[in-house]
Design a protein around this motif. Sequence first.
Motif, PDB file in Angstrom:
ATOM      1  N   ALA A   4       0.828  -1.211   0.000  1.00 14.38           N
ATOM      2  CA  ALA A   4       0.000   0.000   0.000  1.00 14.38           C
ATOM      3  C   ALA A   4       0.858   1.256   0.000  1.00 14.38           C
ATOM      4  O   ALA A   4       0.507   2.250  -0.650  1.00 14.38           O
ATOM      5  CB  ALA A   4      -0.941  -0.007   1.198  1.00 14.38           C
TER       6      ALA A   4
ATOM      7  N   ARG B 227      -3.125  -4.132   3.553  1.00 14.79           N
ATOM      8  CA  ARG B 227      -3.114  -3.138   2.480  1.00 14.79           C
ATOM      9  C   ARG B 227      -4.205  -2.098   2.711  1.00 14.79           C
ATOM     10  O   ARG B 227      -3.969  -0.897   2.613  1.00 14.79           O
ATOM     11  CB  ARG B 227      -3.321  -3.864   1.148  1.00 14.79           C
ATOM     12  CG  ARG B 227      -3.025  -3.054  -0.070  1.00 14.79           C
ATOM     13  CD  ARG B 227      -3.039  -3.986  -1.296  1.00 14.79           C
ATOM     14  NE  ARG B 227      -2.471  -3.320  -2.432  1.00 14.79           N
ATOM     15  CZ  ARG B 227      -3.191  -2.723  -3.379  1.00 14.79           C
ATOM     16  NH1 ARG B 227      -4.483  -2.735  -3.325  1.00 14.79           N
ATOM     17  NH2 ARG B 227      -2.598  -2.131  -4.392  1.00 14.79           N
ATOM     18  N   GLU B 228      -5.401  -2.557   3.023  1.00 14.95           N
ATOM     19  CA  GLU B 228      -6.522  -1.636   3.242  1.00 14.95           C
ATOM     20  C   GLU B 228      -6.313  -0.783   4.499  1.00 14.95           C
ATOM     21  O   GLU B 228      -6.649   0.403   4.494  1.00 14.95           O
ATOM     22  CB  GLU B 228      -7.836  -2.404   3.324  1.00 14.95           C
ATOM     23  CG  GLU B 228      -8.269  -3.009   2.005  1.00 14.95           C
ATOM     24  CD  GLU B 228      -8.384  -1.984   0.884  1.00 14.95           C
ATOM     25  OE1 GLU B 228      -8.974  -0.895   1.090  1.00 14.95           O
ATOM     26  OE2 GLU B 228      -7.868  -2.266  -0.214  1.00 14.95           O
TER      27      GLU B 228
ATOM     28  N   TYR C 299      -3.882   1.882   3.537  1.00 14.77           N
ATOM     29  CA  TYR C 299      -4.548   2.876   2.697  1.00 14.77           C
ATOM     30  C   TYR C 299      -5.375   3.843   3.535  1.00 14.77           C
ATOM     31  O   TYR C 299      -5.389   5.041   3.292  1.00 14.77           O
ATOM     32  CB  TYR C 299      -5.476   2.227   1.684  1.00 14.77           C
ATOM     33  CG  TYR C 299      -4.841   1.901   0.368  1.00 14.77           C
ATOM     34  CD1 TYR C 299      -4.056   2.819  -0.319  1.00 14.77           C
ATOM     35  CD2 TYR C 299      -5.038   0.659  -0.215  1.00 14.77           C
ATOM     36  CE1 TYR C 299      -3.486   2.507  -1.541  1.00 14.77           C
ATOM     37  CE2 TYR C 299      -4.472   0.342  -1.430  1.00 14.77           C
ATOM     38  CZ  TYR C 299      -3.702   1.270  -2.088  1.00 14.77           C
ATOM     39  OH  TYR C 299      -3.142   0.968  -3.290  1.00 14.77           O
TER      40      TYR C 299
END
Length: 149
Positions: A24, A138-139, A142
């Motif tokens: 990310a 990853r989220e 982000y």
Amino acid sequence: MRIVVGDWDNRARHVGEVFGAMNAIGSDITLDDRDTKIGTMNDAARYGYHGFGGLFTQFPIIGDPAQRLIDAATYEWSKDVAAEHEAMALKKESKDAAAGVGATNSLIDSFATGQGANGSVAHEHAKGEAKQSYITGREDAYSALRTRK
């Protein structure tokens, strides 16, 4: 040697989260570059519209239509350029995400081979857990890094 699926899942969860967060961060750089390029292009379109178009507004009868024509042309140009930058960034981001999942799987495969457990239930569970955790990591990254479109 006793293989405990839960132990492998816990390790895989941590590996996946870290690899996902690292991906990310790299993706954020790609998206920042895209945003900068689109911003620069939008500035160029506005300056072109006002600067070049402003020359024509002085002329009676043709000035206003000429200004509108320049406005329409710069708008269409900017849409095409923005779409191109968007497509290039998404292609790179997709490629990098796939490579990150592949690298995560390779690390777990290597660990399983070293433990003599390649293809075991623990190995397969760990790969599944790592992929889910990769997405979560990853989220989460982000969320901390940006508001995505």
